[in-house]
Design an enzyme around this catalytic site. Structure first.
Site, PDB file in Angstrom:
ATOM      1  N   GLY A   8      18.243  47.086  25.277  1.00 16.17           N
ATOM      2  CA  GLY A   8      18.696  46.852  26.656  1.00 16.17           C
ATOM      3  C   GLY A   8      18.038  47.814  27.631  1.00 16.17           C
ATOM      4  O   GLY A   8      17.201  48.641  27.244  1.00 16.17           O
ATOM      5  N   GLU A  36      22.644  45.116  16.188  1.00 14.61           N
ATOM      6  CA  GLU A  36      23.285  46.315  16.760  1.00 14.61           C
ATOM      7  C   GLU A  36      24.534  46.677  15.973  1.00 14.61           C
ATOM      8  O   GLU A  36      24.805  47.844  15.719  1.00 14.61           O
ATOM      9  CB  GLU A  36      23.649  46.066  18.225  1.00 14.61           C
ATOM     10  CG  GLU A  36      22.437  46.024  19.131  1.00 14.61           C
ATOM     11  CD  GLU A  36      22.771  45.680  20.577  1.00 14.61           C
ATOM     12  OE1 GLU A  36      21.964  46.020  21.446  1.00 14.61           O
ATOM     13  OE2 GLU A  36      23.813  45.077  20.831  1.00 14.61           O
ATOM     14  N   LYS A  72      29.366  44.003  23.678  1.00 16.42           N
ATOM     15  CA  LYS A  72      27.918  44.143  23.634  1.00 16.42           C
ATOM     16  C   LYS A  72      27.290  42.777  23.381  1.00 16.42           C
ATOM     17  O   LYS A  72      27.980  41.823  23.060  1.00 16.42           O
ATOM     18  CB  LYS A  72      27.516  45.102  22.504  1.00 16.42           C
ATOM     19  CG  LYS A  72      27.847  46.550  22.828  1.00 16.42           C
ATOM     20  CD  LYS A  72      27.429  47.532  21.739  1.00 16.42           C
ATOM     21  CE  LYS A  72      26.004  47.444  21.285  1.00 16.42           C
ATOM     22  NZ  LYS A  72      24.997  47.486  22.353  1.00 16.42           N
ATOM     23  N   GLY A  73      25.969  42.720  23.577  1.00 21.16           N
ATOM     24  CA  GLY A  73      25.273  41.483  23.256  1.00 21.16           C
ATOM     25  C   GLY A  73      24.709  40.754  24.463  1.00 21.16           C
ATOM     26  O   GLY A  73      24.161  39.669  24.327  1.00 21.16           O
ATOM     27  N   GLY A  74      24.836  41.384  25.647  1.00 20.69           N
ATOM     28  CA  GLY A  74      24.235  40.792  26.844  1.00 20.69           C
ATOM     29  C   GLY A  74      22.748  40.524  26.640  1.00 20.69           C
ATOM     30  O   GLY A  74      22.199  39.566  27.175  1.00 20.69           O
ATOM     31  N   GLY A  75      22.102  41.362  25.834  1.00 18.59           N
ATOM     32  CA  GLY A  75      20.667  41.185  25.567  1.00 18.59           C
ATOM     33  C   GLY A  75      20.419  40.342  24.320  1.00 18.59           C
ATOM     34  O   GLY A  75      19.268  40.115  23.940  1.00 18.59           O
ATOM     35  N   LYS A  77      30.000  49.806  34.019  1.00 24.51           N
ATOM     36  CA  LYS A  77      30.419  49.191  32.753  1.00 24.51           C
ATOM     37  C   LYS A  77      31.845  49.567  32.350  1.00 24.51           C
ATOM     38  O   LYS A  77      32.376  49.019  31.398  1.00 24.51           O
ATOM     39  CB  LYS A  77      29.467  49.607  31.620  1.00 24.51           C
ATOM     40  CG  LYS A  77      27.981  49.386  31.896  1.00 24.51           C
ATOM     41  CD  LYS A  77      27.636  47.928  31.865  1.00 24.51           C
ATOM     42  CE  LYS A  77      26.178  47.621  32.054  1.00 24.51           C
ATOM     43  NZ  LYS A  77      25.309  48.063  30.996  1.00 24.51           N
ATOM     44  N   ALA A 126      25.989  49.192  26.405  1.00 22.18           N
ATOM     45  CA  ALA A 126      27.113  48.247  26.280  1.00 22.18           C
ATOM     46  C   ALA A 126      27.257  47.497  27.594  1.00 22.18           C
ATOM     47  O   ALA A 126      26.779  47.954  28.642  1.00 22.18           O
ATOM     48  CB  ALA A 126      28.404  48.982  25.946  1.00 22.18           C
ATOM     49  N   THR A 135      19.364  50.272  29.300  1.00 22.84           N
ATOM     50  CA  THR A 135      19.757  51.686  29.180  1.00 22.84           C
ATOM     51  C   THR A 135      19.115  52.285  27.919  1.00 22.84           C
ATOM     52  O   THR A 135      18.582  53.405  27.960  1.00 22.84           O
ATOM     53  CB  THR A 135      21.299  51.825  29.136  1.00 22.84           C
ATOM     54  OG1 THR A 135      21.868  50.893  30.052  1.00 22.84           O
ATOM     55  CG2 THR A 135      21.731  53.219  29.510  1.00 22.84           C
TER      56      THR A 135
END
Ligand code: A5P
Length: 223
Positions: free
Chosen positions: A27, A104, A95-98, A122, A84, A29
């Protein structure tokens, strides 16, 4: 302008030390984390071995000169640093937006310590405003999506460039809009009991520290 993701990443990387095996997140970050680990390896002449949670992070790590090792050769992972999409007051996460949630979660589960790096946007009271990513098998995906809707969400198949988004593992992602998740742990179990579900983006009781970067440059560490 202050980059709060970058400052949070900088603080998190201060926990990396010589000889460690480190899990690299995915991601925007985690991007800063990977670059700063690479800098630290060079400037402090560290011996670090790493495992990446996505093809994207793997490419960035290789380009930055971080030594990667295959998962089956890794033994224990000392520390994983990842981003996150939402963090609640119990340090539970979405999590998992990407789209990298499965790898992960495998890497985080096998790590002695998980540090999550986020900017202040966040932090939430309750998880669920961010649609929960769920990785599912391509076979029978319509039925799996119906079954997820039965758990009380508005599900949608993730689409990129007009076609279904495929994860690094060759699966689909269903983004499940629950609006509010009152019991993340129970929901996680319910979703995982649906056939076709590979993994959910709920990370329950997994994070050891949350490093939060603020717009004014301040960085907080929540233990
Ligand atoms: C990747 O699949 C995600 O779990 C990311 O860690 C999460 O979406 C946070 O990403 P950003 O740091 O880009 O907001």
């Amino acid at each position: 302008m202050i980059n709060s993701k970058k400052s949070a990443a900088e603080r998190a990387v201060s926990y990396v030390s010589n000889g460690m095996t480190v899990g690299l997140g995915t991601g925007t970050t985690a991007y800063w984390v990977i670059l700063q680990i690479a800098d630290k390896i060079k400037s402090e002449n560290l011996k670090i071995r790493a495992i990446a949670t996505s093809v994207q992070s793997e490419k960035l790590a290789v380009k930055s000169g971080i030594k990667l090792i295959p998962f089956d050769k890794i033994g224990e992972i000392d520390l994983t640093i990842d981003g996150a999409d939402e963090v609640d007051e119990n340090k539970d996460l979405i999590k998992g937006g990407g789209g990298a949630l499965l790898r992960e979660k495998i890497v985080a589960y096998n790590s002695r310590q998980l540090i999550i790096v986020v900017d202040q946007s966040k932090l939430v009271h309750n998880l669920g405003k961010f649609p929960l990513p769920v990785e599912i098998a391509v076979f029978g995906w319509e039925k799996t999506m119906d079954n997820l809707a039965g758990l009380g969400c508005q599900p949608s198949l993730r689409i990129r460039d007009d076609v279904p988004f495929l994860t690094d593992n060759g699966h689909y992602i269903i983004d499940c809009n629950f609006q509010q998740i009152s019991n993340p742990s129970i929901l996680n179990r319910e979703i995982k009991s649906v056939p076709g579900v590979m993994e959910t983006g709920l990370f329950i009781e997994m994070a050891d520290k949350i490093v939060v970067g603020y717009e004014d440059g301040k960085v907080d560490v929540l233990d």
